[in-house]
Write a protein that holds these residues in place. Structure first.
Motif, PDB file in Angstrom:
ATOM      1  N   GLU A 140      -2.456 -15.788   1.309  1.00  0.00           N
ATOM      2  CA  GLU A 140      -2.424 -17.424   0.992  1.00  0.00           C
ATOM      3  C   GLU A 140      -2.169 -17.458  -0.586  1.00  0.00           C
ATOM      4  OE1 GLU A 140      -4.211 -20.635   2.488  1.00  0.00           O
ATOM      5  OE2 GLU A 140      -4.760 -19.789   4.297  1.00  0.00           O
ATOM      6  N   GLY A 141      -1.296 -18.144  -0.862  1.00  0.00           N
ATOM      7  CA  GLY A 141      -0.706 -18.453  -2.426  1.00  0.00           C
ATOM      8  C   GLY A 141       0.030 -17.116  -2.844  1.00  0.00           C
ATOM      9  N   ALA A 142       0.446 -15.973  -1.959  1.00  0.00           N
ATOM     10  CA  ALA A 142       1.492 -14.887  -2.558  1.00  0.00           C
ATOM     11  C   ALA A 142       2.672 -15.597  -2.803  1.00  0.00           C
ATOM     12  CB  ALA A 142       1.244 -13.840  -1.544  1.00  0.00           C
ATOM     13  N   THR A 143       3.260 -15.088  -3.557  1.00  0.00           N
ATOM     14  CA  THR A 143       4.902 -15.445  -3.917  1.00  0.00           C
ATOM     15  C   THR A 143       5.531 -14.279  -3.743  1.00  0.00           C
ATOM     16  OG1 THR A 143       4.729 -14.590  -6.254  1.00  0.00           O
ATOM     17  CG2 THR A 143       3.797 -16.981  -5.689  1.00  0.00           C
ATOM     18  N   ASP A 144       6.889 -14.597  -3.378  1.00  0.00           N
ATOM     19  CA  ASP A 144       7.900 -13.576  -3.203  1.00  0.00           C
ATOM     20  C   ASP A 144       7.798 -12.600  -4.297  1.00  0.00           C
ATOM     21  OD1 ASP A 144       8.505 -14.381  -0.808  1.00  0.00           O
ATOM     22  OD2 ASP A 144      10.156 -15.294  -1.363  1.00  0.00           O
ATOM     23  N   GLU A 145       7.693 -13.293  -5.577  1.00  0.00           N
ATOM     24  CA  GLU A 145       7.995 -12.455  -6.927  1.00  0.00           C
ATOM     25  C   GLU A 145       6.583 -11.543  -6.850  1.00  0.00           C
ATOM     26  OE1 GLU A 145       7.234 -13.136 -11.708  1.00  0.00           O
ATOM     27  OE2 GLU A 145       8.679 -14.696 -10.580  1.00  0.00           O
ATOM     28  N   GLY A 146       5.422 -12.030  -6.795  1.00  0.00           N
ATOM     29  CA  GLY A 146       4.260 -11.110  -6.608  1.00  0.00           C
ATOM     30  C   GLY A 146       4.153  -9.983  -5.707  1.00  0.00           C
ATOM     31  N   THR A 147       4.657 -10.309  -4.313  1.00  0.00           N
ATOM     32  CA  THR A 147       4.816  -9.243  -3.345  1.00  0.00           C
ATOM     33  C   THR A 147       6.012  -8.264  -3.710  1.00  0.00           C
ATOM     34  OG1 THR A 147       6.151 -10.648  -1.906  1.00  0.00           O
ATOM     35  CG2 THR A 147       3.690 -10.573  -1.687  1.00  0.00           C
ATOM     36  N   SER A 148       7.082  -8.835  -4.085  1.00  0.00           N
ATOM     37  CA  SER A 148       8.134  -7.991  -4.698  1.00  0.00           C
ATOM     38  C   SER A 148       7.802  -6.887  -5.769  1.00  0.00           C
ATOM     39  CB  SER A 148       9.228  -8.645  -5.120  1.00  0.00           C
ATOM     40  OG  SER A 148      10.276  -7.929  -5.782  1.00  0.00           O
ATOM     41  N   ARG A 149       6.714  -7.591  -6.651  1.00  0.00           N
ATOM     42  CA  ARG A 149       6.293  -6.627  -7.687  1.00  0.00           C
ATOM     43  C   ARG A 149       5.538  -5.582  -7.269  1.00  0.00           C
ATOM     44  NH1 ARG A 149       4.804  -7.757 -13.649  1.00  0.00           N
ATOM     45  NH2 ARG A 149       6.189  -9.702 -13.331  1.00  0.00           N
ATOM     46  N   GLU A 150       4.476  -6.040  -6.202  1.00  0.00           N
ATOM     47  CA  GLU A 150       3.754  -5.050  -5.693  1.00  0.00           C
ATOM     48  C   GLU A 150       4.454  -3.797  -4.855  1.00  0.00           C
ATOM     49  OE1 GLU A 150       1.214  -7.349  -3.172  1.00  0.00           O
ATOM     50  OE2 GLU A 150       0.295  -8.455  -5.039  1.00  0.00           O
ATOM     51  N   ARG A 151       5.364  -4.425  -4.231  1.00  0.00           N
ATOM     52  CA  ARG A 151       6.317  -3.359  -3.579  1.00  0.00           C
ATOM     53  C   ARG A 151       6.928  -2.472  -4.564  1.00  0.00           C
ATOM     54  NH1 ARG A 151       7.849  -2.987   1.709  1.00  0.00           N
ATOM     55  NH2 ARG A 151       7.376  -4.984   2.259  1.00  0.00           N
ATOM     56  N   TYR A 152       7.308  -2.853  -5.583  1.00  0.00           N
ATOM     57  CA  TYR A 152       8.195  -2.066  -6.495  1.00  0.00           C
ATOM     58  C   TYR A 152       6.983  -1.180  -7.258  1.00  0.00           C
ATOM     59  CZ  TYR A 152      10.402  -1.154 -11.089  1.00  0.00           C
ATOM     60  OH  TYR A 152      10.882  -0.636 -12.324  1.00  0.00           O
ATOM     61  N   GLN A 153       5.847  -1.475  -7.424  1.00  0.00           N
ATOM     62  CA  GLN A 153       5.086  -0.600  -8.238  1.00  0.00           C
ATOM     63  C   GLN A 153       4.333   0.457  -7.072  1.00  0.00           C
ATOM     64  OE1 GLN A 153       3.913  -0.395 -11.457  1.00  0.00           O
ATOM     65  NE2 GLN A 153       5.483  -1.700 -12.071  1.00  0.00           N
ATOM     66  N   ALA A 154       4.398  -0.080  -5.779  1.00  0.00           N
ATOM     67  CA  ALA A 154       3.847   1.007  -4.793  1.00  0.00           C
ATOM     68  C   ALA A 154       4.932   2.238  -4.785  1.00  0.00           C
ATOM     69  CB  ALA A 154       3.609   0.161  -3.503  1.00  0.00           C
ATOM     70  N   GLY A 155       6.015   1.929  -4.980  1.00  0.00           N
ATOM     71  CA  GLY A 155       7.031   3.098  -4.918  1.00  0.00           C
ATOM     72  C   GLY A 155       6.821   3.826  -6.285  1.00  0.00           C
ATOM     73  N   LEU A 156       6.860   3.191  -7.456  1.00  0.00           N
ATOM     74  CA  LEU A 156       6.688   3.837  -8.784  1.00  0.00           C
ATOM     75  C   LEU A 156       5.313   4.849  -8.531  1.00  0.00           C
ATOM     76  CD1 LEU A 156       7.673   1.112 -11.353  1.00  0.00           C
ATOM     77  CD2 LEU A 156       8.904   3.136 -10.316  1.00  0.00           C
ATOM     78  N   SER A 157       4.121   4.097  -7.977  1.00  0.00           N
ATOM     79  CA  SER A 157       2.885   4.839  -7.744  1.00  0.00           C
ATOM     80  C   SER A 157       3.212   6.084  -7.142  1.00  0.00           C
ATOM     81  CB  SER A 157       1.722   3.850  -7.489  1.00  0.00           C
ATOM     82  OG  SER A 157       1.622   2.940  -8.345  1.00  0.00           O
ATOM     83  N   ALA A 158       3.905   5.942  -6.213  1.00  0.00           N
ATOM     84  CA  ALA A 158       4.046   7.353  -5.256  1.00  0.00           C
ATOM     85  C   ALA A 158       4.863   8.477  -6.083  1.00  0.00           C
ATOM     86  CB  ALA A 158       4.937   6.883  -4.126  1.00  0.00           C
ATOM     87  N   PHE A 159       5.309   8.185  -7.027  1.00  0.00           N
ATOM     88  CA  PHE A 159       5.951   9.038  -8.124  1.00  0.00           C
ATOM     89  C   PHE A 159       4.950   9.694  -9.161  1.00  0.00           C
ATOM     90  CE2 PHE A 159      10.174   7.154  -6.786  1.00  0.00           C
ATOM     91  CZ  PHE A 159      10.890   8.046  -6.153  1.00  0.00           C
ATOM     92  N   ARG A 160       4.082   8.662  -9.432  1.00  0.00           N
ATOM     93  CA  ARG A 160       3.200   8.955 -10.656  1.00  0.00           C
ATOM     94  C   ARG A 160       2.350  10.052 -10.031  1.00  0.00           C
ATOM     95  NH1 ARG A 160       3.322   3.246 -11.330  1.00  0.00           N
ATOM     96  NH2 ARG A 160       4.390   2.892 -13.248  1.00  0.00           N
TER      97      ARG A 160
END
Length: 188
Positions: A140-160
């Motif tokens: 609840e209260g999640a925004t497309d921008e917030g989940t998009s940021r989380e998904r983008y960062q999840a991929g970057l974390s996989a590379f880290r």
């Protein structure tokens, strides 16, 4: 810069790329993949090979995207990907997918409107797709921008988590806690 789609699978042309300038040069001599290129003053500076998914005729896979080593970082790759993306959707493909093995390619595909699927291949490549996946999170209260940021960062974390070059480490650090790059300005 001239961008051109040369042919669709299974009857794509052969391209002979200089292996010293282009990664994956040998993959472009196959004729069963479609091809698109970017040229400047007649000089080939980027190429994409693509083919239909074997199990889903509505999905097109971008197999190899390569930009001449001396031209990387100029936005040529994302622009060429957008050309293929737009022609593929006009041709009736519902989605495009690509597997990437480095954070530079990951970022370039985000610039072309792709998004991380939270999936990897058997050889640890991250799978991105267009249209970008939409989170079906029930937060609840999640925004497309917030989940998009989380998904983008999840991929970057996989590379880290990998053994990285100094350039890759600096690239990833510069993107820590940021949202995905904006692709809408480039959709003209």
């Amino acid at each position: 810069m001239e961008y051109e789609l040369l042919g669709w699978p299974p009857d794509g042309p052969k391209l002979r790329l200089d292996h010293e300038r282009f990664s994956y040069a040998g993959k472009f001599v196959m004729t069963n993949t479609g091809k698109a290129v970017a040229r400047e003053d007649g000089d080939l500076v980027a190429a994409i090979a693509f083919n239909e998914d074997r199990t889903d005729e509505a999905t097109l896979w971008l197999r190899y995207v390569t930009v001449a080593g001396d031209r990387r970082g100029e936005g040529i790759g994302p622009e060429l990907v957008r050309l293929v993306r737009d022609h593929a959707t006009e041709r009736g493909y519902d989605r495009l997918r690509i597997a990437v093995n480095n954070p530079f390619a990951y970022e370039a595909l985000y610039r072309a409107g792709f998004g991380y699927t939270d999936e990897t291949t058997g050889i640890a490549e991250l799978i991105l797709e267009y249209p970008a996946p939409v989170d079906s999170s029930s937060n609840e209260g999640a925004t497309d921008e917030g989940t998009s940021r989380e998904r983008y960062q999840a991929g970057l974390s996989a590379f880290r988590e990998r053994d990285l070059s100094t350039e890759e480490e600096a690239f990833l650090e510069a993107r820590r806690d940021r949202g995905p790059p904006d692709s809408s300005a480039d959709d003209g």
